[in-house]
Design a protein around this motif. Structure first.
Motif, PDB file in Angstrom:
ATOM      1  N   ALA A  30       0.824  -1.219   0.000  1.00  0.00           N
ATOM      2  CA  ALA A  30       0.000   0.000   0.000  1.00  0.00           C
ATOM      3  C   ALA A  30       0.856   1.266   0.000  1.00  0.00           C
ATOM      4  O   ALA A  30       0.413   2.321  -0.474  1.00  0.00           O
ATOM      5  CB  ALA A  30      -0.922  -0.003   1.223  1.00  0.00           C
ATOM      6  N   LEU A  31       2.080   1.147   0.505  1.00  0.00           N
ATOM      7  CA  LEU A  31       2.974   2.312   0.560  1.00  0.00           C
ATOM      8  C   LEU A  31       3.906   2.367  -0.647  1.00  0.00           C
ATOM      9  O   LEU A  31       4.891   3.114  -0.635  1.00  0.00           O
ATOM     10  CB  LEU A  31       3.784   2.271   1.863  1.00  0.00           C
ATOM     11  N   GLY A  32       3.636   1.564  -1.685  1.00  0.00           N
ATOM     12  CA  GLY A  32       4.348   1.707  -2.948  1.00  0.00           C
ATOM     13  C   GLY A  32       5.537   0.799  -3.141  1.00  0.00           C
ATOM     14  O   GLY A  32       6.298   0.966  -4.103  1.00  0.00           O
ATOM     15  N   VAL A  33       5.752  -0.178  -2.267  1.00  0.00           N
ATOM     16  CA  VAL A  33       6.873  -1.110  -2.404  1.00  0.00           C
ATOM     17  C   VAL A  33       6.490  -2.210  -3.402  1.00  0.00           C
ATOM     18  O   VAL A  33       5.340  -2.661  -3.443  1.00  0.00           O
ATOM     19  CB  VAL A  33       7.236  -1.718  -1.027  1.00  0.00           C
ATOM     20  N   SER A  34       7.453  -2.655  -4.203  1.00  0.00           N
ATOM     21  CA  SER A  34       7.182  -3.710  -5.186  1.00  0.00           C
ATOM     22  C   SER A  34       6.828  -5.005  -4.471  1.00  0.00           C
ATOM     23  O   SER A  34       7.188  -5.228  -3.309  1.00  0.00           O
ATOM     24  CB  SER A  34       8.417  -3.935  -6.068  1.00  0.00           C
ATOM     25  N   LEU A  35       6.114  -5.876  -5.163  1.00  0.00           N
ATOM     26  CA  LEU A  35       5.673  -7.130  -4.564  1.00  0.00           C
ATOM     27  C   LEU A  35       6.861  -7.966  -4.100  1.00  0.00           C
ATOM     28  O   LEU A  35       6.841  -8.530  -2.994  1.00  0.00           O
ATOM     29  CB  LEU A  35       4.842  -7.925  -5.582  1.00  0.00           C
ATOM     30  N   LYS A  36       7.909  -8.043  -4.913  1.00  0.00           N
ATOM     31  CA  LYS A  36       9.086  -8.849  -4.556  1.00  0.00           C
ATOM     32  C   LYS A  36       9.739  -8.328  -3.271  1.00  0.00           C
ATOM     33  O   LYS A  36      10.018  -9.090  -2.341  1.00  0.00           O
ATOM     34  CB  LYS A  36      10.084  -8.841  -5.709  1.00  0.00           C
ATOM     35  N   SER A  37       9.967  -7.034  -3.201  1.00  0.00           N
ATOM     36  CA  SER A  37      10.605  -6.451  -2.017  1.00  0.00           C
ATOM     37  C   SER A  37       9.704  -6.561  -0.799  1.00  0.00           C
ATOM     38  O   SER A  37      10.172  -6.800   0.321  1.00  0.00           O
ATOM     39  CB  SER A  37      10.944  -4.972  -2.268  1.00  0.00           C
ATOM     40  N   ALA A  38       8.394  -6.399  -1.021  1.00  0.00           N
ATOM     41  CA  ALA A  38       7.455  -6.483   0.099  1.00  0.00           C
ATOM     42  C   ALA A  38       7.482  -7.879   0.708  1.00  0.00           C
ATOM     43  O   ALA A  38       7.487  -8.038   1.940  1.00  0.00           O
ATOM     44  CB  ALA A  38       6.053  -6.129  -0.358  1.00  0.00           C
ATOM     45  N   ILE A  39       7.519  -8.889  -0.134  1.00  0.00           N
ATOM     46  CA  ILE A  39       7.552 -10.270   0.364  1.00  0.00           C
ATOM     47  C   ILE A  39       8.877 -10.545   1.078  1.00  0.00           C
ATOM     48  O   ILE A  39       8.901 -11.130   2.170  1.00  0.00           O
ATOM     49  CB  ILE A  39       7.321 -11.271  -0.780  1.00  0.00           C
ATOM     50  N   GLN A  40       9.991 -10.117   0.448  1.00  0.00           N
ATOM     51  CA  GLN A  40      11.304 -10.351   1.052  1.00  0.00           C
ATOM     52  C   GLN A  40      11.378  -9.738   2.458  1.00  0.00           C
ATOM     53  O   GLN A  40      11.894 -10.365   3.393  1.00  0.00           O
ATOM     54  CB  GLN A  40      12.407  -9.756   0.166  1.00  0.00           C
ATOM     55  N   HIS A  41      10.871  -8.538   2.608  1.00  0.00           N
ATOM     56  CA  HIS A  41      10.940  -7.862   3.908  1.00  0.00           C
ATOM     57  C   HIS A  41       9.875  -8.385   4.870  1.00  0.00           C
ATOM     58  O   HIS A  41      10.116  -8.490   6.074  1.00  0.00           O
ATOM     59  CB  HIS A  41      10.780  -6.342   3.723  1.00  0.00           C
ATOM     60  N   GLY A  42       8.714  -8.711   4.338  1.00  0.00           N
ATOM     61  CA  GLY A  42       7.632  -9.185   5.199  1.00  0.00           C
ATOM     62  C   GLY A  42       7.947 -10.490   5.904  1.00  0.00           C
ATOM     63  O   GLY A  42       7.497 -10.709   7.037  1.00  0.00           O
ATOM     64  N   VAL A  43       8.720 -11.346   5.243  1.00  0.00           N
ATOM     65  CA  VAL A  43       9.041 -12.652   5.831  1.00  0.00           C
ATOM     66  C   VAL A  43      10.420 -12.670   6.478  1.00  0.00           C
ATOM     67  O   VAL A  43      10.862 -13.705   6.977  1.00  0.00           O
ATOM     68  CB  VAL A  43       8.958 -13.768   4.760  1.00  0.00           C
ATOM     69  N   SER A  44      11.098 -11.551   6.502  1.00  0.00           N
ATOM     70  CA  SER A  44      12.450 -11.493   7.059  1.00  0.00           C
ATOM     71  C   SER A  44      12.444 -11.840   8.548  1.00  0.00           C
ATOM     72  O   SER A  44      11.516 -11.485   9.288  1.00  0.00           O
ATOM     73  CB  SER A  44      13.041 -10.096   6.862  1.00  0.00           C
ATOM     74  N   SER A  45      13.503 -12.512   8.990  1.00  0.00           N
ATOM     75  CA  SER A  45      13.635 -12.891  10.405  1.00  0.00           C
ATOM     76  C   SER A  45      14.468 -11.877  11.185  1.00  0.00           C
ATOM     77  O   SER A  45      14.714 -12.075  12.378  1.00  0.00           O
ATOM     78  CB  SER A  45      14.282 -14.281  10.519  1.00  0.00           C
ATOM     79  N   HIS A  46      14.923 -10.820  10.537  1.00  0.00           N
ATOM     80  CA  HIS A  46      15.700  -9.791  11.228  1.00  0.00           C
ATOM     81  C   HIS A  46      14.824  -9.071  12.256  1.00  0.00           C
ATOM     82  O   HIS A  46      13.597  -9.006  12.130  1.00  0.00           O
ATOM     83  CB  HIS A  46      16.266  -8.766  10.235  1.00  0.00           C
TER      84      HIS A  46
END
Length: 426
Positions: A370-386
């Motif tokens: 919703a804030l304009g991040v690409s789907l690939k980057s959104a998924i990578q960050h959304g599932v990150s364990s950091h």
């Protein structure tokens, strides 16, 4: 009527209905908790209608005995405790009424180098005066710390000073009653043989009346100084002169004014290494003290703690109130370098709060998209364990929760507030 004659019947002025009305409005505006009788601000009008005729008669006849104050411990940022004495609301109103009558009498006599709890004066003016002395070459500070000042005021000395000006013995007796009212600690009333408890409307004025003797002594000796209540700094040209002044003024404070100087917190040092009202002077410029910044960050961490289960709107509201208040005082600091760093740190902490609030991977992905991040980057960050703190500084979260977006959510800018305090446009 001459001033001396007027000072013979000051109690009538204290008990004047207009004066009492103004005192009640001031006490009500200051809010505050009830005293030992449990009467709240809401309850007080009805309480006063029932009890005031009897209380007024007791005061006029010298039979009124103020109630003990309620002991309250307020934590200090350094881990210590500040002891406050909360009078009952009736006594708060009476103390305020006394202060309103006595202030116009004593105020004109006070030193131009006294800035605390006086109309038209504030801490910033005290800092500017110290800065002017430093610019004039008086760079060595005699930093005197009065140990538990409000708890150690000598009653006999204070009453003697008041008696030089106040001719109304009934008013003097009433003030003395407040000084000796005692303190309720637990279930027992402890006598107050010394001290004027912080928390009563009269205490700041009484403190200034006593410490005016110090101001006069410093002026008589030709010293350059600034005082805010019991915070005092004397400026001299050399450390040798500073050590001499430290010894002589300490002797004066302890023998004449019956006060105690804390040697562990008093020192002679360049003003850049001393803190006065939480500021230092580096070169010719005002800076907030390091300890003030430490306390600021500690409080911001509390307001942006991940475990604080409140809405982001409420969090940003409380954070904004605190930061505006802090910068309203510390914004006169002329040291710009930490300002952008504070803004960056503040934004990172709020991004961390949002990331924590989003919690689940699918929620994070949805918000990032919703804030304009690409789907690939959104998924990578959304599932990150950091961890949250790490994720709050990644380029993607910074892009999504941009500075402009955070400002639109209600995050205040330290830089904008600093520029406004300095008179700069942003």
């Amino acid at each position: 009527m001459k001033q001396d004659e007027a000072n013979q019947d000051l109690l009538a002025a204290v008990l004047d209905s207009d004066n009492l009305s103004r005192a009640w409005k001031r006490v009500k505006a200051n809010k505050g908790a009830p005293g030992i009788d449990g009467v709240t601000l809401t309850d007080f009008p009805a309480y006063a209608r029932e009890h005031w005729p009897r209380v007024r008669e007791q005061i006029s006849e010298g039979r009124y005995h103020p109630q003990p104050v309620r002991r309250v411990e307020i934590p200090k940022p350094d881990g210590g405790k500040r002891l406050l004495g909360i009078p009952v609301i009736l006594d708060r109103v009476l103390q305020q009424a006394i202060a309103q009558v006595l202030t116009p009498i004593f105020e004109p006599t006070f030193s131009d180098s006294s800035f605390g709890f006086r109309p038209g004066r504030n801490a910033h003016m005290a800092i500017r005066q110290v800065q002017a002395y430093v610019r004039a070459g008086y760079r060595i500070a005699v930093d005197l710390d009065l140990a538990k000042f409000f708890d150690t005021v000598n009653h006999d000395l204070l009453m003697s000073l008041l008696g030089r000006t106040i001719g109304d013995k009934r008013l003097l007796a009433l003030i003395g009653g407040y000084l000796r009212a005692g303190v309720l600690v637990g279930e027992h009333v402890e006598p107050s043989e010394v001290g004027t408890p912080q928390g009563g409307p009269m205490s700041p004025l009484l403190a200034n009346i006593l410490l005016h003797q110090l101001d006069q002594e410093l002026a008589r000796r030709g010293h350059r100084f600034a005082r805010y209540a019991d915070d005092l700094v004397i400026l001299v040209r050399s450390e040798r002169a500073g050590e001499r002044v430290m010894r002589s003024i300490t002797r004066y404070l302890e023998t004449v004014l019956k006060l105690t100087v804390n040697p562990a917190k008093s020192r002679v040092a360049p003003m850049r290494r001393c803190s006065f009202l939480s500021f230092t002077i580096h070169g010719n410029k005002v800076r907030w003290a390091d300890k003030a910044l430490v306390n600021f960050k500690r409080r911001v961490r509390e307001l942006t703690g991940r475990s604080w289960g409140v809405s982001m709107d409420y969090r940003l509201q409380q954070l904004g109130r605190y930061v505006r208040g802090w910068m309203g005082y510390f914004g006169i600091s002329q040291y710009y370098r930490p300002v952008p760093e504070l803004d960056e740190w503040l934004r990172r902490r709020i991004r961390m709060c949002y990331w924590k609030q989003w919690r689940w991977a699918r929620t994070k992905i949805r918000h990032l998209l919703a804030l304009g991040v690409s789907l690939k980057s959104a998924i990578q960050h959304g599932v990150s364990s950091h961890g949250y703190w790490h994720m709050a500084r990644t380029p993607v979260t910074q892009q999504a929760m941009s500075n402009a977006w955070l400002k639109a959510q209600g995050l205040v800018s330290v830089k904008d507030l600093w520029c406004k305090a300095q008179g700069y446009s942003t």
